[in-house]
Write an enzyme that holds these catalytic residues in place. Sequence first.
Site, mmCIF file in Angstrom:
data_model
loop_
_atom_site.group_PDB
_atom_site.id
_atom_site.type_symbol
_atom_site.label_atom_id
_atom_site.label_comp_id
_atom_site.label_asym_id
_atom_site.label_seq_id
_atom_site.Cartn_x
_atom_site.Cartn_y
_atom_site.Cartn_z
ATOM 1 C CB ALA A 1 25.975 44.033 28.079
ATOM 2 N NE ARG A 2 33.480 42.514 29.052
ATOM 3 C CZ ARG A 2 34.739 42.149 28.821
ATOM 4 N NH1 ARG A 2 35.180 42.035 27.580
ATOM 5 N NH2 ARG A 2 35.565 41.919 29.818
ATOM 6 C CB SER B 1 56.694 37.974 33.546
ATOM 7 O OG SER B 1 56.657 38.742 34.738
ATOM 8 C CB THR C 1 50.501 37.704 35.306
ATOM 9 O OG1 THR C 1 50.074 38.592 34.274
ATOM 10 C CG2 THR C 1 51.418 36.634 34.724
ATOM 11 C CE LYS D 1 46.628 40.096 36.874
ATOM 12 N NZ LYS D 1 46.514 41.537 36.580
ATOM 13 N N GLY E 1 37.296 45.704 30.854
ATOM 14 C CA GLY E 1 37.897 44.411 31.227
ATOM 15 C C GLY E 1 38.439 44.448 32.646
ATOM 16 C CG ASP F 1 46.739 44.977 38.651
ATOM 17 O OD1 ASP F 1 47.986 45.000 38.624
ATOM 18 O OD2 ASP F 1 46.070 44.012 38.239
#
Length: 276
Positions: free
Chosen positions: A156-157, A16, A63, A67, A130, A103
């Site tokens: 589908a996503r 990170s 992170t 999340k 995503g 974000d």
Amino acid sequence: MAEKKAFVTGHPITHSRSPKIHGYWLQQYGIDGSYQAIDVAPADFADFLKSLGEEGYRGGNVTIPHKEAAFAGVARRDHAADEIGAVNTLWFEDGVLWGGNTDGYGFAANLDDHAPGWAANGPAVVLGAGGASRAVIHALKERGIKDIRIVNRTLARAEELSRHFGPGVSAHGAVGELLADAGLLINTTALGMHGNATLSADPAGLPDHAIVTDIVYVPLETPLLAAARARGLKTVDGLGMLLHQAVPGFERWFGRKPEVTSELRSMIVADIEGQR
């Protein structure tokens, strides 16, 4: 007065760059505070959340892979977290643990910085479906973009996201002709990440006024951005999203809204290049 404490947690967490970003701001503004990286295994995350108040933390960042667990584990959530379905920022208000998601804010602020007026440039084509895609679509909708096209190999996503975000958001299994009238092309997939030279989409099909941005920032210029630049298009790399998403949390924990400066950016770029 006790030192103001914040953190970033993930598993693993050594990669990170958040401690460098927040540490830079603490030093710049002369704030008596700390920001540390804490590795928490998924099985221990619920207990970790419960311990924050006792440990004296004002909040922190969350992170991968926590999340969604943070989303489920906080007492209250802001609108962005509810829309995106994930929490990346924690803070206390009147003793109550809140979760937010910055974000989308970071994505939009990065474009504001490097491509002012970008929101007038719809339609937008978003590659990937995503968690990062959800944050980007939320930001696009907040800025009034009415035609958002999600492209994902698993249709589908993409369809699930188009249902979630509602009118004006469509799902597609391939890029096809979608670029012909698009003013924004956004890559939210890992394609183009360091060591992965695959082109996520060919910017040749875009109109001349299009803006191309990639949320990947290692490398800073991904194959997609290189191809777009070669084609003469405006490009925005993903590092600014990382820097800007840190701003709201810092302000909540330490009481000052920090600035994303060229010096901070250069410091993080040097760190990225040193890790190669």
